[in-house]
Design a protein around this motif. Structure first.
Motif, mmCIF file in Angstrom:
data_model
loop_
_atom_site.group_PDB
_atom_site.id
_atom_site.type_symbol
_atom_site.label_atom_id
_atom_site.label_comp_id
_atom_site.label_asym_id
_atom_site.label_seq_id
_atom_site.Cartn_x
_atom_site.Cartn_y
_atom_site.Cartn_z
ATOM 1 N N ILE A 172 7.648 -1.917 -9.998
ATOM 2 C CA ILE A 172 7.375 -3.456 -10.003
ATOM 3 C C ILE A 172 6.040 -3.623 -10.305
ATOM 4 C CG2 ILE A 172 7.803 -5.593 -8.727
ATOM 5 C CD1 ILE A 172 10.268 -3.902 -9.051
ATOM 6 N N GLY A 173 5.769 -4.668 -11.218
ATOM 7 C CA GLY A 173 4.335 -4.933 -11.509
ATOM 8 C C GLY A 173 4.304 -6.457 -10.885
ATOM 9 N N LYS A 197 14.997 -2.623 -3.958
ATOM 10 C CA LYS A 197 13.659 -1.920 -4.407
ATOM 11 C C LYS A 197 12.822 -3.084 -4.537
ATOM 12 C CE LYS A 197 11.214 1.080 -7.277
ATOM 13 N NZ LYS A 197 11.285 2.093 -8.353
ATOM 14 N N LEU A 198 13.067 -4.118 -5.276
ATOM 15 C CA LEU A 198 12.380 -5.264 -5.673
ATOM 16 C C LEU A 198 11.856 -6.153 -4.443
ATOM 17 C CD1 LEU A 198 11.166 -7.594 -7.819
ATOM 18 C CD2 LEU A 198 13.626 -8.508 -7.524
ATOM 19 N N LEU A 199 12.850 -6.354 -3.471
ATOM 20 C CA LEU A 199 12.623 -7.140 -2.195
ATOM 21 C C LEU A 199 11.726 -6.168 -1.358
ATOM 22 C CD1 LEU A 199 16.013 -8.371 -1.420
ATOM 23 C CD2 LEU A 199 14.050 -9.980 -1.935
ATOM 24 N N SER A 222 0.277 2.180 -3.502
ATOM 25 C CA SER A 222 0.775 0.698 -3.468
ATOM 26 C C SER A 222 1.983 0.563 -3.950
ATOM 27 C CB SER A 222 -0.250 0.317 -4.641
ATOM 28 O OG SER A 222 0.181 -1.089 -4.810
ATOM 29 N N PRO A 223 2.851 -0.527 -2.702
ATOM 30 C CA PRO A 223 4.189 -0.526 -3.391
ATOM 31 C C PRO A 223 4.397 -1.369 -4.648
ATOM 32 C CG PRO A 223 3.198 -2.273 -1.878
ATOM 33 C CD PRO A 223 2.184 -1.139 -1.995
ATOM 34 N N ILE A 224 3.249 -1.781 -5.261
ATOM 35 C CA ILE A 224 3.724 -2.526 -6.478
ATOM 36 C C ILE A 224 2.464 -1.926 -7.503
ATOM 37 C CG2 ILE A 224 4.844 -4.532 -5.809
ATOM 38 C CD1 ILE A 224 1.971 -5.917 -5.890
ATOM 39 N N PRO A 271 9.455 -9.412 -17.749
ATOM 40 C CA PRO A 271 9.188 -10.262 -16.617
ATOM 41 C C PRO A 271 10.618 -10.420 -15.820
ATOM 42 C CG PRO A 271 9.114 -11.418 -18.471
ATOM 43 C CD PRO A 271 9.227 -10.215 -18.934
ATOM 44 N N LEU A 272 10.580 -10.380 -14.533
ATOM 45 C CA LEU A 272 11.686 -10.833 -13.808
ATOM 46 C C LEU A 272 12.587 -11.949 -14.306
ATOM 47 C CD1 LEU A 272 13.303 -9.998 -11.082
ATOM 48 C CD2 LEU A 272 11.827 -11.302 -9.896
#
Length: 368
Positions: free
Chosen positions: A170-171, A134-136, A82-84, A108-109
């Motif tokens: 990233i969650g 990475k976030l995007l 999973s990417p997140i 949190p972001l």
């Protein structure tokens, strides 16, 4: 460690009442033709529909589990990374108003900039850029898989629900609002994505017609007497943050008088929450100074989804054709046997019976 989510008494009635009041105000603005960036009546109507499940924590737990399966299993049933990170509930500790789930350690972001300052990370430095990419990439892949492959996606993603975990992953939390679009709708989105990705330029007439034709299939209706290629401009606005010049004088800014949003009669309900997801990712890219094209990133997923659909149709047609010939052959055999002389017919039927018995014996042997 676990996180415990408890519903406040009477919160459902209060929140639904607030949304109903917002709908009334938005409807009044619509009737008075007040010039707003988007049709807020359509937005609040969709929000009201989605909020009905927001207060059912058993439904939220089921949505969390479904999203976990979507992100960790591909369309063919194979496991994938999973990417997140998404929390999973503890089924024995879930009720309609209490939800116990995995605790995600991180921030949190919405507080990420403060955390970066605390760690001495410069906003426009290399570390910040790497974090942004990475976030995007993580969010784009997660939403691409969920929207295009299943049509089921998180419908309330915002900087308070997106977490930067202590281990760098990233969650994504809070699955009270989710959206399910039909198979046909997600495939239409896939066609729009491919048309955008395969265009020769931002102003090629043939490409704009193709993009616009598919975008119209998303339920986008334009007002009368608006500039040409409004559907294509809207598709670019939704799915491609790298566009510098929009066709026919349209403008990227949603508050501009030339925004593609202004050309729409109303926002299609199925598109409201999907657009919320794409606009979030576009906004994050802009915030970090990264040119980001969702259509380019999602194109491989869209191509795979549409190819899989085509393969399934071919397989289905082949299966139906085989059944047709099998049925036809059986009918022809029965007709021939029926017209045989009685002694010959008896031997023929005996041969058929023996063949069927051998077939049945083989089937039983396989099952034992």
């Amino acid at each position: 460690e676990v996180a415990v989510k408890v519903q406040r008494p009477s919160i459902e009635d209060k929140l639904m009442g607030d949304v109903a009041n917002l709908k009334r105000i938005a409807k009044l603005f619509r009737e008075l033709h007040v010039d707003l960036p988007v049709d807020y009546y359509a937005v609040f109507t969709e929000l009201e529909e989605q909020l009905k499940d927001e207060f059912d924590f058993e439904a939220e737990a089921a949505s969390m589990e479904r999203m976990h399966n979507i992100l960790t299993t591909d369309g063919k049933g194979a496991q994938r990374e999973s990417p997140i990170v998404t929390p999973r509930s503890i089924p024995a500790l879930v009720s309609k108003r209490v939800l116990v789930m995995d605790f995600l350690k991180g921030v949190p972001l919405s507080r990420a900039s403060d955390e970066m300052k605390r760690k001495g990370i410069v906003a426009d430095g290399v570390e910040a850029k790497m974090f942004a990419m990475k976030l995007l990439k993580s969010l784009t892949t997660a939403f691409g898989w969920s929207i295009l492959e299943s049509g089921f996606f998180h419908a309330d993603a915002h900087p308070g629900n997106i977490f930067i975990l202590d281990d760098g992953r990233i969650g994504l939390i809070d699955f009270g609002q989710v959206k399910q679009v039909s198979s046909d709708y997600r495939k239409t989105v896939a066609k729009v994505i491919l048309a955008l990705d395969e265009r020769k330029s931002d102003d090629n007439p043939d490409d704009l017609v193709r993009i616009g034709t598919y975008a119209a299939g998303l339920g986008i209706e334009l007002k009368d007497d608006v500039p040409a290629h409004g559907h294509a401009a809207m598709a670019m606005w939704l799915f491609d943050g790298s566009v510098e010049t929009f066709p026919s004088g349209y403008d990227e800014s949603e508050v501009s008088l030339n925004s593609p949003l202004k050309a729409m009669k109303e926002f299609p309900h199925d598109l409201v929450l999907l657009a919320r997801s794409t606009v979030l990712i576009k906004g994050l890219a802009k915030r970090f100074g990264v040119r980001w094209s969702l259509s380019q990133e999602w194109a491989p997923i869209a191509r795979r989804v549409l190819q899989s659909s085509t393969d399934q149709i071919k397989e289905g047609n082949s299966h139906r054709l085989g059944l047709h010939f099998k049925t036809w052959g059986k009918q022809q055999t029965e007709r021939v046997v029926k017209n045989l002389p009685r002694p010959v017919k008896k031997r023929a039927l005996s041969a058929v019976l023996r063949r069927q018995q051998r077939h049945d014996a083989k089937q039983r042997k396989r099952q034992s």
